[in-house]
Enzyme design. Sequence first.
Site, PDB file in Angstrom:
ATOM      1  N   GLY A  72       0.803  -1.202   0.000  1.00  0.00           N
ATOM      2  CA  GLY A  72       0.000   0.000   0.000  1.00  0.00           C
ATOM      3  C   GLY A  72       0.844   1.263   0.000  1.00  0.00           C
ATOM      4  N   ASN A 150      -6.919   3.966   9.551  1.00  0.00           N
ATOM      5  CA  ASN A 150      -6.328   2.770  10.149  1.00  0.00           C
ATOM      6  C   ASN A 150      -6.304   2.820  11.675  1.00  0.00           C
ATOM      7  OD1 ASN A 150      -4.402   4.868   9.234  1.00  0.00           O
ATOM      8  ND2 ASN A 150      -2.904   3.679  10.383  1.00  0.00           N
ATOM      9  N   GLN A 177      -7.841  -0.191   4.307  1.00  0.00           N
ATOM     10  CA  GLN A 177      -8.565  -0.797   5.433  1.00  0.00           C
ATOM     11  C   GLN A 177      -9.991  -1.211   5.079  1.00  0.00           C
ATOM     12  OE1 GLN A 177      -7.309  -1.736   8.228  1.00  0.00           O
ATOM     13  NE2 GLN A 177      -5.346  -0.677   8.206  1.00  0.00           N
ATOM     14  N   SER A 200      -4.590  -3.283  -0.473  1.00  0.00           N
ATOM     15  CA  SER A 200      -3.446  -4.082  -0.023  1.00  0.00           C
ATOM     16  C   SER A 200      -3.920  -5.456   0.402  1.00  0.00           C
ATOM     17  CB  SER A 200      -2.731  -3.389   1.136  1.00  0.00           C
ATOM     18  OG  SER A 200      -1.600  -4.139   1.543  1.00  0.00           O
ATOM     19  N   ALA A 201      -3.190  -6.491  -0.042  1.00  0.00           N
ATOM     20  CA  ALA A 201      -3.606  -7.872   0.200  1.00  0.00           C
ATOM     21  C   ALA A 201      -3.594  -8.245   1.673  1.00  0.00           C
ATOM     22  CB  ALA A 201      -2.705  -8.827  -0.583  1.00  0.00           C
ATOM     23  N   HIS A 202      -2.541  -7.839   2.405  1.00  0.00           N
ATOM     24  CA  HIS A 202      -2.377  -8.378   3.756  1.00  0.00           C
ATOM     25  C   HIS A 202      -3.354  -7.784   4.769  1.00  0.00           C
ATOM     26  CE1 HIS A 202      -0.060  -5.313   6.203  1.00  0.00           C
ATOM     27  NE2 HIS A 202       0.072  -4.788   5.004  1.00  0.00           N
ATOM     28  N   THR A 238      10.374  -7.709 -11.607  1.00  0.00           N
ATOM     29  CA  THR A 238       9.850  -9.062 -11.788  1.00  0.00           C
ATOM     30  C   THR A 238       8.732  -9.331 -10.787  1.00  0.00           C
ATOM     31  OG1 THR A 238      12.006  -9.834 -12.552  1.00  0.00           O
ATOM     32  CG2 THR A 238      10.450 -11.510 -11.783  1.00  0.00           C
ATOM     33  N   CYS A 324       2.797   0.989  11.523  1.00  0.00           N
ATOM     34  CA  CYS A 324       3.896   1.598  10.777  1.00  0.00           C
ATOM     35  C   CYS A 324       4.562   2.725  11.548  1.00  0.00           C
ATOM     36  CB  CYS A 324       3.380   2.135   9.438  1.00  0.00           C
ATOM     37  SG  CYS A 324       2.719   0.851   8.366  1.00  0.00           S
TER      38      CYS A 324
END
Length: 384
Positions: A72, A150, A177, A200-202, A238, A324
Site C-alpha cells: 500500500g 487505520n 482498510q 493491499s492484500a495483507h 519481476t 507503521c
Amino acid sequence: MFRPVYLDHNATTPIDPAVLAAMLPWLESQHGNASSRHEYGRQARQAIDEARQRVAAAVNAHPTEVVFTSGGSEANNLFVKGAAGCLKAGVIAVSAVEHPCILKPALQLQAQGWRVRTLAVDANARIDTADFAEALQLKPRLLSVMAANNETGVLQDIERLAEAAKGSGWFHTDAVQMLGKQVLDFRALNAAGLHAMTLSAHKACGPKGAAALILDKRVEIQPQIAGGGHERGLRSGTENVAALVGFGVAAELAAQRVAELPARLRAMQKALEAGLLGLGARIFAQGADRLPNTTYFAFPGIDGETLVGKLDREGFAVASGAACSSANPEPSHVLRAMGVEPESARGAVRVSLGAGNTEADIEQFINALQATVGRLQGLTALAV
C-alpha cells in the site's frame, strides 16, 4: 506454544487457508518468470492475469485499471509522486489524518514547487465540510482522502467528497482498510469523481508484499521504478507471482464475505465498547461512522504503550496506534488533528477485530483489561 488472542487486524491479518493453498504451487514447483516466453513463463503470466481479474472484480473495476505494487505504501507513493510528475506544480490537498505514506510524499513535493494544503477534520475525524470547500477554491491538482482510517476506523464519505471536487484535479483514496469490511465499488466512485484507489492484500487475509493502485486510465503517472516496463510501464520489477495469486484469491474472498462479516464484527464491537465504557474508557471518534472492527480508546492517566505491553503478557495482542508508526513516541497525528489533548492521545490503544475472533475473546479481553487497568491505576495512585 503460547499464542495471544489476536486483536490487531488493522496492522495485518492471518492468511486465509484458501489463499495459502493457491499460493503454494507458485512457491514450490511453478517458478517461471512471467516475462519469459517459454511454458513456465506463460503459466506465470496467465496466473497474474487471473489475479488481476479477481482483484478488479472484487472492487468493480476493469482489469486494465489494476496496477500491481509491492504494498500500500508503494501504491500511495506511486499516485502522489507519479501523478505529480506529469503535472505542473500546484496545490496538493491531503487530509490531516492520512497515513504517513501519503503525508510524507506530499511534503516531499514541496521541493518541486508544490504547495501542500492540509484538510482539517472535526473532533470525530471527519473531513470538515467548510474547510474542504475552502481548499477546493485553490483548485488543487491532486487530492487524497483516506476512505477508512487505520487508527480510528472512521469512514469518510468519499463519493460526496469526490462529487464536490469535480472540476479540480485527480482525486485518490487510500482504501487499504476497507477491503472485506465495507463494499467497495470503484466504478460508482469513479463516476462520482474519484480517479484512483489503493488496496493491499495483507489487510484482507492475503499475503504481505502485494497491493494495487486502481487507476482511471485517463490519469497519467510517471513510473517511480524504472526498468523492464512491467505493469504497462508503470511499475517495473519481476512480479511476485505467488503473492499476486494470493492477492487475487484474498480479494475474491473478501468481496464474498462482505455481505455477512461486517454484521458479525459490529456485534462484537458493540459488546467490546459497552465493556470499555463500563470500565471508564474514552472511545475516540465514537460519534462517527466507523469500520465495524475498529475501536480506539484510552483510560485517564494510563500510558498506551504500557497498557499494550501488559495486555500482551496477559495474552492479548493489541496496538497503541498505527503499526507503521510504532517506533514514534509522539502522540498520534490523527488524534492531534482531532483536537485530542496530548496526555489522552498518549494513552491510545487500538483493538481491531477479524473473522477469527469470537464473543468469548471479547469477554476474556474485557476481564483482563479490567484487572490490568485496576493494577495500573493503583500504581498511579501510589505514585501521587
